[in-house]
Motif scaffolding. Structure first.
Motif, short mmCIF file in Angstrom:
data_model
loop_
_atom_site.label_atom_id
_atom_site.label_comp_id
_atom_site.label_asym_id
_atom_site.label_seq_id
_atom_site.Cartn_x
_atom_site.Cartn_y
_atom_site.Cartn_z
N SER B 45 0.75 -1.51 0.29
CA SER B 45 -0.05 -0.03 -0.34
C SER B 45 0.78 1.37 0.16
N ALA B 48 2.57 2.02 -3.93
CA ALA B 48 1.26 2.57 -4.36
C ALA B 48 0.54 3.58 -4.27
N GLY B 49 0.82 3.95 -2.87
CA GLY B 49 0.61 5.54 -2.10
C GLY B 49 -0.86 5.50 -1.77
N ARG B 50 -1.23 4.84 -0.87
CA ARG B 50 -2.88 4.88 -0.43
C ARG B 50 -2.44 6.21 1.11
N PRO B 72 -0.99 8.40 -6.25
CA PRO B 72 -1.52 7.20 -7.07
C PRO B 72 -0.87 7.17 -8.47
#
Lengths: 432, 255
Positions: B45, B48-50, B72
């Motif tokens: 996460s 991916a840039g959550r 993201p």
């Protein structure tokens, strides 16, 4: 009295058009009397509690004159068969009723009243809108609308388009009160598409009454794309005999304030009644859906589903009332209101109301009010869509479910209208 | 390609990554294994840039850029792909339209020409062969009514269409029967190339029978606790994670 009421009273005081049959004159008088007593509803009326007509009250409404003025920008006439009304009166130059099967009577209500008063009279009552101010106004002031009469077994395959244009001049608000009467004989079938649009500041108050014979099927599509300065009140009254199927699909996009009231009486056994609604409201728009389904006989099925997308400080109102009368056993009724709020200021009031007097029934209601799903937004962004596009796509996805249900010939046009209304909808020109 | 140094991250008040180091070079396949609650999915996460995961220390460099500074969608445009453990269903958006929108968003971000609907259909047809699907799957809404296995295949299809440089596949093998596992593995193997890398996050060794990793890392309590070659996965299969997990974190909840 407020300005709108004063101007309407002035219109009601004028002599009725010459040459109308006696029953119509009586109907108009009763309508005028009733409106004088009722006046415009206010939020003190329970059924209008969340929908204030204060903005309308400030408008002085002139009677809409017949006209062949220019179409609003971006509006293209639908294909034949189509009936075009300008300010509540048929515009013969734009009307084209080609492509109808033998036996189908489709045309002007005013002409039908003139030519066959005996046949029309019994059907021209207010039906389920007995004490409704806008129905009283309709009785008193309507000029014309669609008259559709299908004998037993006649099916019209192509959608019958009815275009309601209300064109107000600069500085002068107008009122238009189109009236439509749809009568389907046994096992007859039709799809009627009402398009509502216009320009300027006006009240468009339509009353459409449908009477469905045994095993007949009517799909009524309403595409409401009124001008930003418009007030729209759409009344739809339906009575259904056994085995008939009524489907209403309403797409409400325009107007300052719009209310669609659908009242159906399921008077025969094994009837089906479907009411779908999609509305997109932004700015300070108010969109109100009021649905009343009266299950009077056993084995009826009703499905109400209204979806709202609200942005800015828009307000949505949903009232779903289901009455299951004693003896209407095995009724299967459901109503759902799903709402997507795109801003902090948008609000929605939903009121499900079930009144069940039979003991062997299946009735349900549900309502959701939510925002865009963060997991879904992240999923789309992780695939390279920027936040605005991801939001637009998810908003479209919410609406698409309803657009998909529209009859194929109108789906594409409505899709374009809906995406144009969505925030960042321009990013979606190729969607779906 | 990817260098993670002393990465610490938390969700809410709970710190989940406690100083993680990892380097992945182009052309390599790395597997990160570990028990539930070890922080594997949180790592995916973060990469991916959550937004619900907050990085509190450390750095992540991807192809010479500070990955953590990118939104993201910018990470995606830079060639990073996350295969989701739980792909989201989006009824109302056709899979094919979604794939083309995603591909064109990235092409636009990279200053490349967009692909029109006709050309895209040809691309999609080719990629569908990889997951052994007919076109009906891309006409449907994104993951709408898909089984668990179909959702994972759809992730592989998206990866194949987007042709990322670094693919992070989060438990892509969970809930798959053997046929679906083979399809997923074939999809990964088909994309292996000297300029691409993969990070497979998995609980089980099974996937690694079909996708041969260059490096295997054991993650426990928010850190990499051991790294080795493919033989490490086999060892784990025999001994389990018990020996690697500090007692107090042994029953830790999933993030």
């Amino acid at each position: 009295m407020n300005r709108a009421e004063e101007s309407l009273q002035a219109a009601l005081a004028r002599p009725a058009p010459a040459g109308e049959p006696g029953f119509l004159a009586a109907l108009r008088r009763a309508g005028a009397d009733d409106f004088g007593r009722l006046l415009l509803p206010t939020t003190r009326h329970e059924e209008w509690r969340y929908t204030s007509l204060a903005g309308l009250a400030d408008l002085a409404l002139a009677p809409a004159e017949p006209g062949a003025a220019a179409l609003p920008a971006g509006f293209a006439l639908p294909p034949a068969p189509r009936l075009v009304l300008v300010n509540g009166r048929i515009d013969p130059s734009r009307t084209d009723l080609a492509g109808l099967p033998p036996g189908a009577r489709v045309g002007s209500l005013a002409a039908a009243i003139r030519e066959r008063p005996g046949a029309v009279e019994p059907l021209l009552g207010r039906g389920p809108f007995g004490d409704h101010a806008f129905a009283a106004l309709s009785d008193a002031l309507f000029a014309d609308g669609l008259h559709l009469e299908l004998p037993a077994g006649v099916a019209v395959e192509a959608p019958i388009h009815v275009v309601h244009l209300t064109l107000a001049g600069a500085g002068q608000a107008v009122g238009a009160f189109p009236r439509s009467l749809l009568l389907l004989g046994e096992a007859a079938r039709a799809v009627v598409v009402e398009h509502w649009t216009g320009s300027g500041s006006y009240l468009a108050a339509g009353l459409t009454q449908a009477s469905l014979g045994e095993r007949s099927a009517l799909e009524l599509v309403r595409v409401q794309d009124e001008a930003p300065g418009a007030f729209h009140v759409g009344l739809v009254g339906v009575s259904q005999l056994g085995g008939s199927r009524f489907t209403s699909r309403s797409v409400a996009l325009g107007a300052r304030l719009a209310r669609v009231e659908t009242r159906a009486v399921l008077a025969g056994e094994e009837t089906e009644n479907h009411v779908d609604g999609l509305y997109v409201a932004s700015g300070s728009q108010v969109h109100d859906h009021f649905i009343h389904v009266d299950h009077a006989r056993p084995h009826g099925l009703s499905r109400e589903w209204v979806k709202g997308i609200l942005d800015g400080s828009a307000r949505g109102v949903f009232t779903g009332r289901v009455l299951v009368r004693a003896g209407a056993q095995k009724t299967d009724a459901s109503q759902v209101s799903s709402n997507l709020l795109l801003s902090e200021e948008a609000t929605v009031d939903t009121r499900p109301q079930l009144e069940i007097l039979a003991d062997d029934v299946k009735c349900s209601h549900g309502g959701t009010v939510g925002q865009l799903d963060e997991d879904a937004l992240f999923y789309l962004r992780s695939r390279g869509l920027d936040r605005a596009t991801a939001r637009a796509l998810l908003t479209w996805a919410f609406a698409a479910e309803m657009v998909e249900r529209l009859p194929a010939p109108v789906r594409e046009g409505v899709r374009r209208l809906v995406t144009a209304r969505l925030p960042d909808g321009a990013r979606l020109q190729e969607a779906a | 390609m990817l260098r993670i140094q002393n990465l610490k991250a938390r969700i809410g008040e709970k710190e989940i990554l406690h100083g993680l180091d990892l380097t992945v070079n182009a052309g390599e396949v790395h597997a990160i294994m570990g028990p539930n609650g070890s922080g594997k999915s949180t790592l995916a996460s973060v990469l991916a840039g959550r937004e619900n995961v907050e990085v509190t220390a450390g750095s992540v460099t991807y192809l010479g850029q500070d990955l953590l500074a990118l939104a993201p969608e910018k990470r995606a445009a830079a060639g990073l792909f996350l295969g989701f453990q739980y792909p989201v269903e989006i009824p109302g958006v056709a899979n094919l339209y979604f794939l083309r929108t995603a591909l064109n968003a990235m092409r636009r971000a990279r200053g490349e020409e967009e692909v029109d609907a006709m050309d895209f259909l040809a691309i999609a047809k080719e990629k569908l062969k990889l997951v052994k699907w007919d076109q009906s799957f891309v006409q449907r809404g994104v993951n709408e009514g898909f089984s668990g296995g179909e959702k994972k295949k759809n992730e592989i299809l998206q990866m194949a269409v987007l042709e990322p440089k670094l693919s992070i596949l989060d438990e892509i093998d969970s809930g798959l029967d053997i046929d679906a596992l083979r399809v997923v593995a074939d999809g990964v193997n088909a994309l292996r190339a000297p300029d691409r890398a993969f990070l497979l996050v998995t609980h089980y060794q099974r996937l690694l029978d079909y996708v041969k990793p260059d490096r295997v890392h054991v993650m426990a309590a928010g850190k990499i606790v051991k790294s080795g070659g493919p033989e490490l996965a086999l060892e784990l299969e025999k001994t389990g994670y018990a020996g690697w997990v500090p007692e107090r974190h042994g029953a830790g909840a999933r993030p």
